[in-house]
Scaffold this motif. Structure first.
Motif, PDB file in Angstrom:
ATOM      1  N   THR A  96      36.785  43.217  42.199  1.00 55.73           N
ATOM      2  CA  THR A  96      38.046  42.741  41.642  1.00 55.73           C
ATOM      3  C   THR A  96      37.328  41.810  40.459  1.00 55.73           C
ATOM      4  OG1 THR A  96      39.262  42.421  43.621  1.00 55.73           O
ATOM      5  CG2 THR A  96      40.019  40.982  41.813  1.00 55.73           C
ATOM      6  N   ALA A 107      44.975  50.580  42.187  1.00 53.31           N
ATOM      7  CA  ALA A 107      44.889  49.138  42.003  1.00 53.31           C
ATOM      8  C   ALA A 107      46.114  48.461  41.875  1.00 53.31           C
ATOM      9  CB  ALA A 107      44.069  49.005  40.818  1.00 53.31           C
ATOM     10  N   ARG A 108      47.109  48.941  41.575  1.00 54.51           N
ATOM     11  CA  ARG A 108      48.185  48.173  41.267  1.00 54.51           C
ATOM     12  C   ARG A 108      49.623  49.035  41.619  1.00 54.51           C
ATOM     13  NH1 ARG A 108      46.205  49.811  36.592  1.00 54.51           N
ATOM     14  NH2 ARG A 108      47.531  51.032  35.054  1.00 54.51           N
ATOM     15  N   ARG A 122      40.435  51.251  28.735  1.00 55.38           N
ATOM     16  CA  ARG A 122      41.455  50.271  28.951  1.00 55.38           C
ATOM     17  C   ARG A 122      40.866  48.899  28.883  1.00 55.38           C
ATOM     18  NH1 ARG A 122      44.433  47.451  32.582  1.00 55.38           N
ATOM     19  NH2 ARG A 122      43.421  48.064  34.632  1.00 55.38           N
ATOM     20  N   LEU A 146      40.324  45.348  30.123  1.00 54.40           N
ATOM     21  CA  LEU A 146      40.617  44.625  31.392  1.00 54.40           C
ATOM     22  C   LEU A 146      41.153  43.252  31.458  1.00 54.40           C
ATOM     23  CD1 LEU A 146      37.189  45.620  32.955  1.00 54.40           C
ATOM     24  CD2 LEU A 146      39.545  46.730  33.658  1.00 54.40           C
ATOM     25  N   LYS A 147      41.736  42.764  32.386  1.00 55.51           N
ATOM     26  CA  LYS A 147      42.324  41.437  32.381  1.00 55.51           C
ATOM     27  C   LYS A 147      41.906  40.953  34.354  1.00 55.51           C
ATOM     28  CE  LYS A 147      46.857  42.743  33.613  1.00 55.51           C
ATOM     29  NZ  LYS A 147      46.814  44.284  34.074  1.00 55.51           N
ATOM     30  N   ASP A 180      42.237  42.434  37.688  1.00 55.08           N
ATOM     31  CA  ASP A 180      42.002  44.109  37.790  1.00 55.08           C
ATOM     32  C   ASP A 180      41.126  44.434  38.879  1.00 55.08           C
ATOM     33  OD1 ASP A 180      44.040  44.629  36.169  1.00 55.08           O
ATOM     34  OD2 ASP A 180      42.438  45.064  34.237  1.00 55.08           O
ATOM     35  N   ARG A 181      41.487  45.709  39.425  1.00 56.97           N
ATOM     36  CA  ARG A 181      40.295  46.198  40.491  1.00 56.97           C
ATOM     37  C   ARG A 181      39.694  47.266  39.611  1.00 56.97           C
ATOM     38  NH1 ARG A 181      39.051  44.930  44.730  1.00 56.97           N
ATOM     39  NH2 ARG A 181      39.399  46.676  46.028  1.00 56.97           N
ATOM     40  N   SER A 194      47.920  52.503  38.652  1.00 52.64           N
ATOM     41  CA  SER A 194      48.995  52.387  39.490  1.00 52.64           C
ATOM     42  C   SER A 194      49.102  53.512  40.452  1.00 52.64           C
ATOM     43  CB  SER A 194      50.336  52.374  38.581  1.00 52.64           C
ATOM     44  OG  SER A 194      50.797  53.683  38.196  1.00 52.64           O
ATOM     45  N   CYS A 215      38.489  51.822  35.792  1.00 50.77           N
ATOM     46  CA  CYS A 215      39.523  50.911  35.849  1.00 50.77           C
ATOM     47  C   CYS A 215      40.705  51.618  36.906  1.00 50.77           C
ATOM     48  CB  CYS A 215      40.417  50.590  34.602  1.00 50.77           C
ATOM     49  SG  CYS A 215      39.369  49.659  33.445  1.00 50.77           S
TER      50      CYS A 215
END
Length: 153
Positions: A18, A139-140, A2, A4-5, A8-9, A77, A74
């Protein structure tokens, strides 16, 4: 893998961080991740390299630059982690499976038929009352209302 941005954790070699920066770093090639470690003693700087600030850290020396690789895991959710842990793939209605019961010293191997019936009951996340998602790298959050809709209990 994936993409990353920033924000992101991640987990890198078992350590949580982070992502604070993604991009080129002067005097080096390729793309780098600037990360802030949850454990500040793991870092080497505070986001400054060769006098240039790339990102900020809450604690001095909590930052590092790493490359994205298979070692960078990564975060997921809440519902992705829940599904990954509690929903097992179906094997087919008439399959026989070997199941180990007990501990290594007193283990008994048995053959079980149609475990998919049990898997079906466990896959209903709405029936869960308590869960443990330790080490699932949550992480989200999910979109508003999705957790309540999926897990009303």
């Amino acid at each position: 893998m994936r993409s990353l941005k920033v924000g992101d954790r991640i987990s890198y070699q078992g350590n949580l961080a982070t992502v604070k920066f993604i991009g080129a770093v002067e005097k080096s090639t390729g793309t780098w991740l600037g990360i802030e470690w949850d454990d500040p003693s793991r870092g080497k700087h505070d986001g400054v390299k060769d006098g240039k600030r790339y990102f900020d850290c809450r604690f001095p020396n909590a930052g590092s630059f790493i490359r994205q690789s298979v070692n960078v895991l990564c975060g997921v959710s809440f519902l992705e982690g829940l599904s990954s842990k509690y929903i097992e793939a179906f094997h087919g209605a008439n399959t026989q499976e070997k199941v180990i019961l007990g501990s290594s010293n007193g283990a008994i191997e048995v053959e079980a038929v149609n475990l998919d019936k049990i898997r079906g009951k466990f896959s209903d996340l709405g029936r869960l009352r308590e869960v443990s998602l330790e080490n699932e790298l949550i992480a989200r959050v999910d979109p508003p209302g999705m957790i309540r809709h999926t897990c009303p209990s």
